[in-house]
Design a protein around this motif. Sequence first.
Motif, PDB file in Angstrom:
ATOM      1  N   UNK A   1      -3.869  75.158  42.200  1.00 31.11           N
ATOM      2  CA  UNK A   1      -2.777  74.215  42.440  1.00 31.11           C
ATOM      3  C   UNK A   1      -2.643  73.206  41.296  1.00 31.11           C
ATOM      4  N   UNK A   2      -3.774  72.846  40.671  1.00 37.98           N
ATOM      5  CA  UNK A   2      -3.722  71.926  39.542  1.00 37.98           C
ATOM      6  C   UNK A   2      -3.039  72.556  38.333  1.00 37.98           C
ATOM      7  N   UNK A   3      -3.342  73.821  38.064  1.00 39.13           N
ATOM      8  CA  UNK A   3      -2.864  74.472  36.840  1.00 39.13           C
ATOM      9  C   UNK A   3      -1.497  75.117  36.992  1.00 39.13           C
ATOM     10  N   UNK A   4      -1.046  75.339  38.224  1.00 41.15           N
ATOM     11  CA  UNK A   4       0.232  75.993  38.463  1.00 41.15           C
ATOM     12  C   UNK A   4       1.368  74.991  38.235  1.00 41.15           C
ATOM     13  N   UNK A   5       2.219  75.246  37.219  1.00 40.15           N
ATOM     14  CA  UNK A   5       3.295  74.312  36.876  1.00 40.15           C
ATOM     15  C   UNK A   5       4.634  74.732  37.446  1.00 40.15           C
ATOM     16  N   UNK A   6       4.656  75.826  38.200  1.00 39.70           N
ATOM     17  CA  UNK A   6       5.920  76.272  38.769  1.00 39.70           C
ATOM     18  C   UNK A   6       6.269  75.447  40.004  1.00 39.70           C
ATOM     19  N   UNK A   7       7.525  75.458  40.373  1.00 36.77           N
ATOM     20  CA  UNK A   7       7.963  74.734  41.555  1.00 36.77           C
ATOM     21  C   UNK A   7       8.602  73.412  41.189  1.00 36.77           C
ATOM     22  N   UNK A   8       8.796  72.552  42.181  1.00 34.17           N
ATOM     23  CA  UNK A   8       9.476  71.296  41.919  1.00 34.17           C
ATOM     24  C   UNK A   8       8.527  70.296  41.243  1.00 34.17           C
ATOM     25  N   UNK A   9       9.033  69.107  40.975  1.00 31.49           N
ATOM     26  CA  UNK A   9       8.274  68.119  40.208  1.00 31.49           C
ATOM     27  C   UNK A   9       7.440  67.193  41.083  1.00 31.49           C
ATOM     28  N   UNK A  10       7.259  67.554  42.350  1.00 31.58           N
ATOM     29  CA  UNK A  10       6.490  66.702  43.244  1.00 31.58           C
ATOM     30  C   UNK A  10       5.052  66.501  42.770  1.00 31.58           C
ATOM     31  N   UNK A  11       4.537  67.511  42.024  1.00 34.08           N
ATOM     32  CA  UNK A  11       3.161  67.416  41.558  1.00 34.08           C
ATOM     33  C   UNK A  11       2.950  66.207  40.649  1.00 34.08           C
ATOM     34  N   UNK A  12       4.023  65.730  39.989  1.00 34.31           N
ATOM     35  CA  UNK A  12       3.889  64.572  39.112  1.00 34.31           C
ATOM     36  C   UNK A  12       3.362  63.373  39.888  1.00 34.31           C
ATOM     37  N   UNK A  13       3.756  63.260  41.127  1.00 33.07           N
ATOM     38  CA  UNK A  13       3.392  62.105  41.937  1.00 33.07           C
ATOM     39  C   UNK A  13       2.021  62.260  42.600  1.00 33.07           C
ATOM     40  N   UNK A  14       1.444  63.471  42.528  1.00 38.40           N
ATOM     41  CA  UNK A  14       0.145  63.680  43.170  1.00 38.40           C
ATOM     42  C   UNK A  14      -1.002  63.733  42.168  1.00 38.40           C
ATOM     43  N   UNK A  15      -0.730  63.856  40.876  1.00 40.15           N
ATOM     44  CA  UNK A  15      -1.800  63.950  39.888  1.00 40.15           C
ATOM     45  C   UNK A  15      -2.736  62.745  39.884  1.00 40.15           C
ATOM     46  N   UNK A  16      -2.233  61.509  40.054  1.00 40.88           N
ATOM     47  CA  UNK A  16      -3.188  60.386  40.128  1.00 40.88           C
ATOM     48  C   UNK A  16      -4.212  60.552  41.234  1.00 40.88           C
ATOM     49  N   UNK A  17      -3.813  61.142  42.351  1.00 47.55           N
ATOM     50  CA  UNK A  17      -4.761  61.376  43.428  1.00 47.55           C
ATOM     51  C   UNK A  17      -5.741  62.472  43.054  1.00 47.55           C
ATOM     52  N   UNK A  18      -5.276  63.445  42.279  1.00 45.30           N
ATOM     53  CA  UNK A  18      -6.190  64.485  41.811  1.00 45.30           C
ATOM     54  C   UNK A  18      -7.262  63.886  40.904  1.00 45.30           C
ATOM     55  N   UNK A  19      -6.868  62.904  40.096  1.00 46.73           N
ATOM     56  CA  UNK A  19      -7.842  62.237  39.232  1.00 46.73           C
ATOM     57  C   UNK A  19      -8.945  61.594  40.073  1.00 46.73           C
ATOM     58  N   UNK A  20      -8.574  60.986  41.179  1.00 46.68           N
ATOM     59  CA  UNK A  20      -9.564  60.386  42.057  1.00 46.68           C
ATOM     60  C   UNK A  20     -10.483  61.442  42.655  1.00 46.68           C
ATOM     61  N   UNK A  21      -9.921  62.569  42.999  1.00 42.65           N
ATOM     62  CA  UNK A  21     -10.733  63.650  43.559  1.00 42.65           C
ATOM     63  C   UNK A  21     -11.685  64.200  42.503  1.00 42.65           C
ATOM     64  N   UNK A  22     -11.197  64.352  41.283  1.00 44.90           N
ATOM     65  CA  UNK A  22     -12.055  64.803  40.189  1.00 44.90           C
ATOM     66  C   UNK A  22     -13.186  63.808  39.959  1.00 44.90           C
ATOM     67  N   UNK A  23     -12.826  62.527  39.967  1.00 48.34           N
ATOM     68  CA  UNK A  23     -13.838  61.491  39.796  1.00 48.34           C
ATOM     69  C   UNK A  23     -14.900  61.583  40.895  1.00 48.34           C
ATOM     70  N   UNK A  24     -14.467  61.815  42.113  1.00 45.78           N
ATOM     71  CA  UNK A  24     -15.417  61.887  43.228  1.00 45.78           C
ATOM     72  C   UNK A  24     -16.362  63.072  43.059  1.00 45.78           C
ATOM     73  N   UNK A  25     -15.883  64.173  42.470  1.00 44.38           N
ATOM     74  CA  UNK A  25     -16.753  65.326  42.254  1.00 44.38           C
ATOM     75  C   UNK A  25     -17.837  64.997  41.229  1.00 44.38           C
ATOM     76  N   UNK A  26     -17.454  64.291  40.177  1.00 39.63           N
ATOM     77  CA  UNK A  26     -18.456  63.872  39.199  1.00 39.63           C
ATOM     78  C   UNK A  26     -19.492  62.960  39.859  1.00 39.63           C
ATOM     79  N   UNK A  27     -19.019  62.001  40.656  1.00 42.68           N
ATOM     80  CA  UNK A  27     -19.927  61.054  41.303  1.00 42.68           C
ATOM     81  C   UNK A  27     -20.895  61.789  42.233  1.00 42.68           C
TER      82      UNK A  27
END
Length: 252
Positions: free
Chosen positions: A34-60
């Motif tokens: 879902x992170x790498x798939x760029x097809x579809x509408x632009x809604x993913x633009x608004x969810x990437x900041x939340x993905x950053x938090x999830x990525x951060x939590x995985x590192x932690x």
Amino acid sequence: MSGNSEGLRALEEQRLGPVLRRRGQVQPGTTDQRLLDTEGDSQWVHTDPWRVMRIQSEFVEGFGALAELPSAISVFGSARTKPGTPEYETGVELGRALAEAGFAVITGGGPGAMEAANKGAREAKGVSVGLGIELPFEQGINAHVDIGVNFRYFFVRKTMFVKYAQGFVVLPGGLGTLDELFEALTLVQTRKVTRFPIVLFGSSYWSGLVDWLRDSVVAGGKASEHDLTLFHVTDSVEEAVALVTKETGHQA
């Protein structure tokens, strides 16, 4: 359990990091997809900041779980290696020998060669670690892992393999194994990590790759002759353990 029941369970159960979903709650695809798939509408633009938090939590979570490991060696190899085969038993012997030498053993946590190395480490009463990954058909953490962490993102998991290991031993494996191998070679070549031994176990399996690196990559000027010294090839468990012990300066 029959093959059909195993397949049914794989379809009905899904692990998304620490979250378990079953039956009607299974979601299509994986987090990486879902992170790498760029097809579809632009809604993913608004969810990437939340993905950053999830990525951060995985590192932690990974740093927290692994920070107090003793000196460790990451062992890679195919998930398709069958129990009872010579390759599997070699993995068990390797995991046992590394644990007896005082190393924790880190694998991808799955079946096959990974399970074998974890089994050997556990039987030797060493620290047996598995770093799993969310996949479309979840394999789960094998029963021989004492410390297990599941990751959504490959790049976070790969960081943990390198950060908390002092070297790699690479058993015969497929694309995932090759990915980890070349990641490590690149980090050593570019001096992002130092004193990091890389041992390829099984000369008959790896000889074709080594020949290609020498006769095509180096001969074609795409790498230097010195790059062939960044790894060792052996068929001996004792030699593999001796190599990682010597190059890391580890004392049991």
